[in-house]
Design a protein around this motif. Structure first.
Motif, mmCIF file in Angstrom:
data_model
loop_
_atom_site.group_PDB
_atom_site.id
_atom_site.type_symbol
_atom_site.label_atom_id
_atom_site.label_comp_id
_atom_site.label_asym_id
_atom_site.label_seq_id
_atom_site.Cartn_x
_atom_site.Cartn_y
_atom_site.Cartn_z
ATOM 1 N N TYR A 176 0.946 -1.239 0.102
ATOM 2 C CA TYR A 176 0.029 -0.105 -0.145
ATOM 3 C C TYR A 176 0.780 1.215 -0.107
ATOM 4 O O TYR A 176 0.506 2.290 -0.794
ATOM 5 N N LEU A 177 1.937 1.135 0.903
ATOM 6 C CA LEU A 177 2.728 2.654 1.108
ATOM 7 C C LEU A 177 3.727 2.642 -0.132
ATOM 8 O O LEU A 177 4.243 3.687 -0.525
ATOM 9 N N ALA A 178 4.264 1.510 -0.489
ATOM 10 C CA ALA A 178 5.626 1.585 -1.414
ATOM 11 C C ALA A 178 5.268 0.752 -2.728
ATOM 12 O O ALA A 178 6.235 0.823 -3.531
ATOM 13 N N GLY A 179 4.186 0.244 -2.866
ATOM 14 C CA GLY A 179 3.864 -0.493 -4.247
ATOM 15 C C GLY A 179 4.817 -1.923 -4.283
ATOM 16 O O GLY A 179 5.236 -2.276 -5.452
ATOM 17 N N ARG A 180 5.392 -2.462 -3.155
ATOM 18 C CA ARG A 180 6.389 -3.326 -2.868
ATOM 19 C C ARG A 180 5.775 -4.574 -2.239
ATOM 20 O O ARG A 180 5.471 -4.247 -1.001
ATOM 21 N N SER A 181 5.417 -5.771 -2.419
ATOM 22 C CA SER A 181 4.538 -6.645 -1.792
ATOM 23 C C SER A 181 5.207 -7.442 -0.904
ATOM 24 O O SER A 181 6.398 -8.177 -1.439
ATOM 25 N N SER A 182 5.095 -7.431 0.142
ATOM 26 C CA SER A 182 5.824 -8.371 1.033
ATOM 27 C C SER A 182 5.650 -9.907 0.813
ATOM 28 O O SER A 182 6.377 -10.710 1.094
ATOM 29 N N ASN A 183 4.448 -10.280 0.444
ATOM 30 C CA ASN A 183 4.038 -11.589 0.158
ATOM 31 C C ASN A 183 4.718 -12.253 -1.323
ATOM 32 O O ASN A 183 4.347 -13.236 -1.649
ATOM 33 N N ARG A 184 5.385 -11.229 -1.768
ATOM 34 C CA ARG A 184 6.108 -11.509 -2.999
ATOM 35 C C ARG A 184 7.362 -11.460 -2.885
ATOM 36 O O ARG A 184 8.289 -11.505 -4.149
ATOM 37 N N GLY A 185 8.008 -11.338 -1.554
ATOM 38 C CA GLY A 185 9.447 -11.257 -1.400
ATOM 39 C C GLY A 185 10.090 -9.959 -1.657
ATOM 40 O O GLY A 185 11.304 -9.881 -1.694
ATOM 41 N N ASN A 186 9.196 -8.897 -1.586
ATOM 42 C CA ASN A 186 9.621 -7.402 -1.938
ATOM 43 C C ASN A 186 9.576 -6.402 -1.014
ATOM 44 O O ASN A 186 9.404 -5.448 -1.030
ATOM 45 N N CYS A 187 9.408 -6.780 0.229
ATOM 46 C CA CYS A 187 8.961 -5.932 1.457
ATOM 47 C C CYS A 187 9.820 -4.827 1.514
ATOM 48 O O CYS A 187 11.131 -4.819 1.623
ATOM 49 N N ALA A 188 9.291 -3.541 1.903
ATOM 50 C CA ALA A 188 10.128 -2.316 1.870
ATOM 51 C C ALA A 188 10.297 -2.149 3.492
ATOM 52 O O ALA A 188 10.857 -1.167 3.816
ATOM 53 N N GLN A 189 9.761 -3.088 4.222
ATOM 54 C CA GLN A 189 9.818 -2.996 5.698
ATOM 55 C C GLN A 189 9.271 -1.812 6.305
ATOM 56 O O GLN A 189 10.085 -1.124 6.963
ATOM 57 N N PRO A 190 8.120 -1.338 6.187
ATOM 58 C CA PRO A 190 7.625 -0.159 6.830
ATOM 59 C C PRO A 190 7.701 -0.398 8.353
ATOM 60 O O PRO A 190 7.099 0.734 9.068
ATOM 61 N N CYS A 191 7.474 -1.461 8.817
ATOM 62 C CA CYS A 191 7.600 -1.797 10.176
ATOM 63 C C CYS A 191 8.823 -1.344 10.858
ATOM 64 O O CYS A 191 8.963 -1.224 12.027
ATOM 65 N N ARG A 192 9.846 -0.844 10.300
ATOM 66 C CA ARG A 192 10.841 -0.458 10.586
ATOM 67 C C ARG A 192 11.231 1.170 10.517
ATOM 68 O O ARG A 192 12.482 1.407 10.727
ATOM 69 N N TRP A 193 10.358 1.692 9.771
ATOM 70 C CA TRP A 193 10.301 3.090 9.299
ATOM 71 C C TRP A 193 10.239 3.864 10.612
ATOM 72 O O TRP A 193 9.732 3.546 11.706
ATOM 73 N N THR A 194 10.331 5.290 10.552
ATOM 74 C CA THR A 194 10.322 6.051 11.827
ATOM 75 C C THR A 194 9.028 6.838 11.358
ATOM 76 O O THR A 194 8.962 7.545 10.391
ATOM 77 N N TYR A 195 8.216 6.715 12.547
ATOM 78 C CA TYR A 195 6.807 7.438 12.320
ATOM 79 C C TYR A 195 6.600 8.599 13.287
ATOM 80 O O TYR A 195 7.140 8.315 14.367
ATOM 81 N N HIS A 196 5.998 9.608 12.878
ATOM 82 C CA HIS A 196 5.377 10.669 13.889
ATOM 83 C C HIS A 196 4.145 10.756 13.822
ATOM 84 O O HIS A 196 3.313 10.738 12.648
ATOM 85 N N LEU A 197 3.400 10.804 15.014
ATOM 86 C CA LEU A 197 1.890 10.777 15.116
ATOM 87 C C LEU A 197 1.524 12.408 14.965
ATOM 88 O O LEU A 197 1.955 12.983 15.706
ATOM 89 N N VAL A 198 0.542 12.570 14.188
ATOM 90 C CA VAL A 198 0.283 13.968 13.821
ATOM 91 C C VAL A 198 -1.062 14.043 13.822
ATOM 92 O O VAL A 198 -1.960 13.358 13.124
ATOM 93 N N GLU A 199 -1.770 14.997 14.615
ATOM 94 C CA GLU A 199 -3.300 15.370 14.622
ATOM 95 C C GLU A 199 -3.594 15.561 13.191
ATOM 96 O O GLU A 199 -3.034 16.419 12.680
ATOM 97 N N GLU A 200 -4.843 15.097 12.735
ATOM 98 C CA GLU A 200 -5.377 15.545 11.420
ATOM 99 C C GLU A 200 -5.420 17.076 10.993
ATOM 100 O O GLU A 200 -5.132 17.232 9.767
ATOM 101 N N LYS A 201 -5.881 17.847 11.794
ATOM 102 C CA LYS A 201 -5.688 19.123 11.382
ATOM 103 C C LYS A 201 -4.527 20.100 11.589
ATOM 104 O O LYS A 201 -4.415 21.153 11.640
#
Length: 201
Positions: A176-201
């Protein structure tokens, strides 16, 4: 021990591995690794067997119809090379391995999400020799599976490594985020990215 290329395979053997798992140019879950060409697959199996090391080949992507058309020739090559086992997650791939690489053991990948003893025994009855349990399996669940599984079925469990945000790597976030399917051996590993929680507005 994992072996992404010949150099890593030799290092694994040198440092005492009794078995290695690796991937060819198709159907493996690690497309970022160099992996093994057909010629290298023969070389890898020959080198490993000369050193009394077993070779298991990953064939554990989730298969689609187009994959099933390419799979027989690939499995025949693995059988001809003399691999000791094929690691699968897909029932159709398992049946194909039994038909086209009949001397190879069948190992069930963590991608199959085996979390209970009934599933383990069902895979065994279908011809599996070993199951790598789902990464999410607790120690208590592993103990119960060991107690209630068929005595001839080998069990393997993760003790270290990536913990995906979905059951056993069946994650849609990378696609969804990178167009790379983890189920096809090409995971971009978004579980290891750095995230920031931002309020919608």
């Amino acid at each position: 021990s994992p072996a992404g290329d010949m150099e890593k395979l030799r290092a694994s053997v040198l440092y005492g591995a009794d078995a290695v798992y690796l991937a060819g140019e198709m159907f493996g879950m690690r497309t970022a690794s160099q992996n093994f060409s057909e010629e290298e697959m023969y070389e890898a199996v020959r080198y490993a067997h000369e050193n009394n090391v077993r070779v298991y080949v990953t064939c554990n992507t989730l298969m689609r119809n187009g994959d099933m058309k390419k799979l027989p020739a690939y499995l025949e090559m693995l059988g001809s090379a003399g691999v000791d086992g094929v690691i699968v997650a897909d029932l159709g791939a398992m049946r194909a391995a039994q038909k086209y690489a009949p001397k190879a053991e069948i190992h069930i990948s963590t991608q199959a999400s085996v979390l209970n003893y009934e599933a383990a025994n069902a895979w065994y009855e279908l011809g599996a020799n070993r199951i790598c349990l789902a990464r999410e399996t607790s120690m208590e669940e592993i103990c119960e599976i060991m107690e209630k599984k068929n005595k001839d079925l080998a069990i393997e469990a993760f003790v270290h490594g990536a913990m995906c945000m979905a059951y056993s790597g069946r994650c849609m976030i990378s696609d969804y985020l990178a167009g790379r399917s983890s189920n096809r051996g090409n995971c971009a590993q978004p579980c290891r990215w750095t995230y920031h929680l931002v309020e919608e507005k």
